[in-house]
Write a protein that holds these residues in place. Structure first.
Motif, PDB file in Angstrom:
ATOM      1  N   THR A   1       0.822  -1.211   0.000  1.00  0.00           N
ATOM      2  CA  THR A   1       0.000   0.000   0.000  1.00  0.00           C
ATOM      3  C   THR A   1       0.854   1.258   0.000  1.00  0.00           C
ATOM      4  OG1 THR A   1      -1.740  -1.153   1.222  1.00  0.00           O
ATOM      5  CG2 THR A   1      -1.801   1.249   1.245  1.00  0.00           C
ATOM      6  N   LEU A   2       1.885   1.286   0.833  1.00  0.00           N
ATOM      7  CA  LEU A   2       2.695   2.491   0.991  1.00  0.00           C
ATOM      8  C   LEU A   2       3.409   2.884  -0.296  1.00  0.00           C
ATOM      9  CD1 LEU A   2       4.311   1.862   4.494  1.00  0.00           C
ATOM     10  CD2 LEU A   2       2.443   3.437   3.961  1.00  0.00           C
ATOM     11  N   LEU A   3       3.836   1.892  -1.074  1.00  0.00           N
ATOM     12  CA  LEU A   3       4.627   2.178  -2.271  1.00  0.00           C
ATOM     13  C   LEU A   3       3.797   2.172  -3.544  1.00  0.00           C
ATOM     14  CD1 LEU A   3       7.933   0.238  -1.487  1.00  0.00           C
ATOM     15  CD2 LEU A   3       7.383   2.639  -1.088  1.00  0.00           C
ATOM     16  N   ASN A   4       2.502   2.369  -3.413  1.00  0.00           N
ATOM     17  CA  ASN A   4       1.668   2.588  -4.590  1.00  0.00           C
ATOM     18  C   ASN A   4       1.814   4.036  -5.054  1.00  0.00           C
ATOM     19  OD1 ASN A   4       0.504   0.143  -5.235  1.00  0.00           O
ATOM     20  ND2 ASN A   4      -1.182   0.389  -3.800  1.00  0.00           N
ATOM     21  N   ASN A   5       1.601   4.264  -6.334  1.00  0.00           N
ATOM     22  CA  ASN A   5       1.595   5.617  -6.913  1.00  0.00           C
ATOM     23  C   ASN A   5       2.944   6.317  -6.792  1.00  0.00           C
ATOM     24  OD1 ASN A   5      -1.216   5.421  -7.529  1.00  0.00           O
ATOM     25  ND2 ASN A   5      -1.678   5.870  -5.386  1.00  0.00           N
ATOM     26  N   LEU A   6       4.019   5.561  -6.952  1.00  0.00           N
ATOM     27  CA  LEU A   6       5.332   6.192  -7.037  1.00  0.00           C
ATOM     28  C   LEU A   6       5.455   6.908  -8.378  1.00  0.00           C
ATOM     29  CD1 LEU A   6       7.594   3.315  -5.644  1.00  0.00           C
ATOM     30  CD2 LEU A   6       6.800   5.345  -4.412  1.00  0.00           C
ATOM     31  N   GLN A   7       6.370   7.878  -8.435  1.00  0.00           N
ATOM     32  CA  GLN A   7       6.576   8.635  -9.658  1.00  0.00           C
ATOM     33  C   GLN A   7       7.849   8.169 -10.353  1.00  0.00           C
ATOM     34  OE1 GLN A   7       6.572  12.757  -8.483  1.00  0.00           O
ATOM     35  NE2 GLN A   7       4.666  12.541  -7.328  1.00  0.00           N
ATOM     36  N   PRO A   8       7.863   8.114 -11.670  1.00  0.00           N
ATOM     37  CA  PRO A   8       9.069   7.710 -12.384  1.00  0.00           C
ATOM     38  C   PRO A   8      10.268   8.569 -11.992  1.00  0.00           C
ATOM     39  CG  PRO A   8       7.210   7.795 -13.882  1.00  0.00           C
ATOM     40  CD  PRO A   8       6.731   8.383 -12.580  1.00  0.00           C
ATOM     41  N   GLY A   9      11.390   7.916 -11.727  1.00  0.00           N
ATOM     42  CA  GLY A   9      12.599   8.631 -11.367  1.00  0.00           C
ATOM     43  C   GLY A   9      12.761   8.900  -9.881  1.00  0.00           C
ATOM     44  N   GLN A  10      11.727   8.632  -9.089  1.00  0.00           N
ATOM     45  CA  GLN A  10      11.839   8.820  -7.642  1.00  0.00           C
ATOM     46  C   GLN A  10      12.814   7.814  -7.046  1.00  0.00           C
ATOM     47  OE1 GLN A  10       7.886   8.489  -5.959  1.00  0.00           O
ATOM     48  NE2 GLN A  10       7.775  10.664  -5.550  1.00  0.00           N
ATOM     49  N   HIS A  11      13.568   8.263  -6.049  1.00  0.00           N
ATOM     50  CA  HIS A  11      14.378   7.345  -5.265  1.00  0.00           C
ATOM     51  C   HIS A  11      13.559   6.880  -4.064  1.00  0.00           C
ATOM     52  CE1 HIS A  11      17.635   9.476  -7.465  1.00  0.00           C
ATOM     53  NE2 HIS A  11      18.200   8.277  -7.426  1.00  0.00           N
ATOM     54  N   VAL A  12      13.604   5.596  -3.795  1.00  0.00           N
ATOM     55  CA  VAL A  12      12.879   5.011  -2.667  1.00  0.00           C
ATOM     56  C   VAL A  12      13.907   4.464  -1.689  1.00  0.00           C
ATOM     57  CG1 VAL A  12      11.168   3.315  -1.928  1.00  0.00           C
ATOM     58  CG2 VAL A  12      10.956   4.411  -4.182  1.00  0.00           C
ATOM     59  N   LEU A  13      14.005   5.091  -0.506  1.00  0.00           N
ATOM     60  CA  LEU A  13      15.001   4.722   0.490  1.00  0.00           C
ATOM     61  C   LEU A  13      14.375   3.819   1.549  1.00  0.00           C
ATOM     62  CD1 LEU A  13      16.243   7.193  -0.939  1.00  0.00           C
ATOM     63  CD2 LEU A  13      17.165   7.925   1.265  1.00  0.00           C
ATOM     64  N   ALA A  14      15.055   2.742   1.881  1.00  0.00           N
ATOM     65  CA  ALA A  14      14.578   1.823   2.916  1.00  0.00           C
ATOM     66  C   ALA A  14      15.770   1.028   3.432  1.00  0.00           C
ATOM     67  CB  ALA A  14      13.512   0.888   2.368  1.00  0.00           C
ATOM     68  N   ASP A  15      15.650   0.498   4.658  1.00  0.00           N
ATOM     69  CA  ASP A  15      16.765  -0.261   5.225  1.00  0.00           C
ATOM     70  C   ASP A  15      16.697  -1.729   4.794  1.00  0.00           C
ATOM     71  OD1 ASP A  15      14.900  -1.548   6.844  1.00  0.00           O
ATOM     72  OD2 ASP A  15      15.309  -0.281   8.584  1.00  0.00           O
ATOM     73  N   LYS A  16      17.588  -2.556   5.348  1.00  0.00           N
ATOM     74  CA  LYS A  16      17.734  -3.941   4.909  1.00  0.00           C
ATOM     75  C   LYS A  16      16.473  -4.783   5.127  1.00  0.00           C
ATOM     76  CE  LYS A  16      22.744  -4.185   5.602  1.00  0.00           C
ATOM     77  NZ  LYS A  16      23.848  -4.905   6.298  1.00  0.00           N
ATOM     78  N   ALA A  17      15.619  -4.370   6.048  1.00  0.00           N
ATOM     79  CA  ALA A  17      14.388  -5.135   6.282  1.00  0.00           C
ATOM     80  C   ALA A  17      13.508  -5.180   5.040  1.00  0.00           C
ATOM     81  CB  ALA A  17      13.616  -4.530   7.449  1.00  0.00           C
ATOM     82  N   TYR A  18      13.721  -4.243   4.125  1.00  0.00           N
ATOM     83  CA  TYR A  18      12.911  -4.167   2.903  1.00  0.00           C
ATOM     84  C   TYR A  18      13.626  -4.760   1.698  1.00  0.00           C
ATOM     85  CZ  TYR A  18      10.233  -0.977   5.824  1.00  0.00           C
ATOM     86  OH  TYR A  18       9.505  -0.430   6.842  1.00  0.00           O
ATOM     87  N   ASP A  19      14.730  -5.454   1.937  1.00  0.00           N
ATOM     88  CA  ASP A  19      15.462  -6.089   0.843  1.00  0.00           C
ATOM     89  C   ASP A  19      14.765  -7.382   0.446  1.00  0.00           C
ATOM     90  OD1 ASP A  19      17.312  -6.926  -1.010  1.00  0.00           O
ATOM     91  OD2 ASP A  19      18.678  -7.760   0.488  1.00  0.00           O
ATOM     92  N   ALA A  20      13.755  -7.237  -0.397  1.00  0.00           N
ATOM     93  CA  ALA A  20      13.004  -8.381  -0.919  1.00  0.00           C
ATOM     94  C   ALA A  20      12.794  -8.158  -2.414  1.00  0.00           C
ATOM     95  CB  ALA A  20      11.668  -8.519  -0.204  1.00  0.00           C
ATOM     96  N   ASP A  21      12.877  -9.226  -3.185  1.00  0.00           N
ATOM     97  CA  ASP A  21      12.745  -9.086  -4.632  1.00  0.00           C
ATOM     98  C   ASP A  21      11.409  -8.475  -5.028  1.00  0.00           C
ATOM     99  OD1 ASP A  21      15.262 -10.153  -5.037  1.00  0.00           O
ATOM    100  OD2 ASP A  21      14.532 -12.208  -5.343  1.00  0.00           O
ATOM    101  N   TRP A  22      10.331  -8.865  -4.339  1.00  0.00           N
ATOM    102  CA  TRP A  22       9.020  -8.356  -4.733  1.00  0.00           C
ATOM    103  C   TRP A  22       8.889  -6.856  -4.460  1.00  0.00           C
ATOM    104  CZ3 TRP A  22       5.522  -6.006  -1.499  1.00  0.00           C
ATOM    105  CH2 TRP A  22       5.681  -6.195  -0.126  1.00  0.00           C
ATOM    106  N   ILE A  23       9.591  -6.361  -3.424  1.00  0.00           N
ATOM    107  CA  ILE A  23       9.566  -4.919  -3.155  1.00  0.00           C
ATOM    108  C   ILE A  23      10.348  -4.176  -4.226  1.00  0.00           C
ATOM    109  CG2 ILE A  23      10.324  -3.113  -1.564  1.00  0.00           C
ATOM    110  CD1 ILE A  23       9.665  -4.956   0.743  1.00  0.00           C
ATOM    111  N   ARG A  24      11.509  -4.708  -4.580  1.00  0.00           N
ATOM    112  CA  ARG A  24      12.301  -4.071  -5.640  1.00  0.00           C
ATOM    113  C   ARG A  24      11.518  -4.079  -6.952  1.00  0.00           C
ATOM    114  NH1 ARG A  24      17.662  -3.328  -4.051  1.00  0.00           N
ATOM    115  NH2 ARG A  24      18.296  -4.502  -2.187  1.00  0.00           N
ATOM    116  N   ASP A  25      10.855  -5.191  -7.252  1.00  0.00           N
ATOM    117  CA  ASP A  25      10.057  -5.264  -8.483  1.00  0.00           C
ATOM    118  C   ASP A  25       8.924  -4.241  -8.459  1.00  0.00           C
ATOM    119  OD1 ASP A  25      11.639  -7.326  -9.384  1.00  0.00           O
ATOM    120  OD2 ASP A  25      10.244  -8.918  -8.797  1.00  0.00           O
ATOM    121  N   LEU A  26       8.269  -4.091  -7.298  1.00  0.00           N
ATOM    122  CA  LEU A  26       7.175  -3.124  -7.152  1.00  0.00           C
ATOM    123  C   LEU A  26       7.671  -1.707  -7.451  1.00  0.00           C
ATOM    124  CD1 LEU A  26       4.244  -2.488  -6.199  1.00  0.00           C
ATOM    125  CD2 LEU A  26       5.146  -2.366  -3.869  1.00  0.00           C
ATOM    126  N   ILE A  27       8.871  -1.402  -7.007  1.00  0.00           N
ATOM    127  CA  ILE A  27       9.451  -0.076  -7.242  1.00  0.00           C
ATOM    128  C   ILE A  27       9.817   0.100  -8.711  1.00  0.00           C
ATOM    129  CG2 ILE A  27      11.419   1.415  -6.689  1.00  0.00           C
ATOM    130  CD1 ILE A  27      11.414   0.070  -3.881  1.00  0.00           C
TER     131      ILE A  27
END
Length: 256
Positions: free
Chosen positions: A153-179
């Motif tokens: 939910t939180l990472l919906n509606n991102l804008q092209p070119g935006q940087h998304v910062l998160a710590d190691k707890a978010y190191d998951a392939d599906w999160i990277r793919d979502l971004i």
């Protein structure tokens, strides 16, 4: 005037986005009632102990509860938080312990949003902030929940070119793919056990401290958030969004 009372500029911001009432009895003075809500938010006192200058405690609480149910606090935050043209967003979570008065609902009650983790029952606040560490949106989960699932939910509606910062707890392939699917750029350090370590921009990642400072300020400035007193997750989230309104307006004031 209490420290929690709105300044004239704050009131002008909030007054402009209050719900209009065209029927029925005229509302009790909006500014006085909202100042009473902010007093409870800052001090953490029980509603019944609200100072008399804010009016009857039941009037103040009922306004808070009704507007929470109607989603007015959500709309006020959305109107004040300008989330457009944001170069960088950050996602993280923080745990909040629940006061015993917030734990009386039955375990299966969907309004509860409490879970047992180290230290007892609590709730986890997940937030997406902009590059200044100001909140854009939130999700709540029980205290024992992992940080990653709310990203859906939180990472919906991102804008092209935006940087998304998160710590190691978010190191998951599906999160990277979502971004990536939204054209944004992940800035997430890889976990030590990742077989194919992902590259990330360490210089940009240094800015992530701003979301941690945001959570620290949220808890230090608003005792009603540092400890959860609200029985329902809906009302607790409303308190969080009201605190966010104050932080956004303070930012606008300092930038003026």
């Amino acid at each position: 005037m209490a420290r929690s009372d709105m300044s004239d500029l704050e009131w002008e911001f909030i007054k402009a986005v209050l719900p209009n009432k065209t029927r029925g009895k005229k509302r009790v003075d909006d500014r006085r009632v909202i100042n009473g809500i902010f007093y409870v938010l800052r001090t953490g006192i029980p509603w019944a102990d609200l100072p008399s200058e804010y009016g009857p405690p039941t009037t103040v609480y009922n306004r808070f509860n009704r507007w929470s149910y109607a989603g007015h606090w959500d709309r006020i935050m959305d109107a004040i938080a300008d989330a457009h043209n944001v170069d960088t967003v950050m996602v993280d979570g923080t745990s909040v312990r629940a006061h015993h008065s917030a734990t009386t609902l039955k375990k299966k009650d969907p309004r509860r949003c409490l879970g047992r983790s180290r230290g007892g029952l609590g709730t986890k606040i997940h937030a997406l902030t902009n590059q200044d560490g100001l909140p854009i949106r939130y999700e709540l989960t029980p205290g024992q929940a992992h940080d990653a699932p709310p990203c859906k939910t939180l990472l919906n509606n991102l804008q092209p070119g935006q940087h998304v910062l998160a710590d190691k707890a978010y190191d998951a392939d599906w999160i990277r793919d979502l971004i990536w699917e939204q054209g944004a750029i992940d800035v997430i350090p890889p976990k030590a056990n990742r077989k194919l370590p992902a590259e990330f921009d360490a210089e940009i990642y240094r800015e992530r401290n701003k979301i941690e400072r945001f959570f620290g300020r949220l808890k230090a400035s608003f005792r009603r958030i540092a400890t959860r007193y609200e029985k329902t997750s809906r009302n607790f989230l409303s308190m969080i969004k009201l605190a966010s309104v104050r932080l956004w307006i303070e930012f606008y004031e300092s930038a003026a």
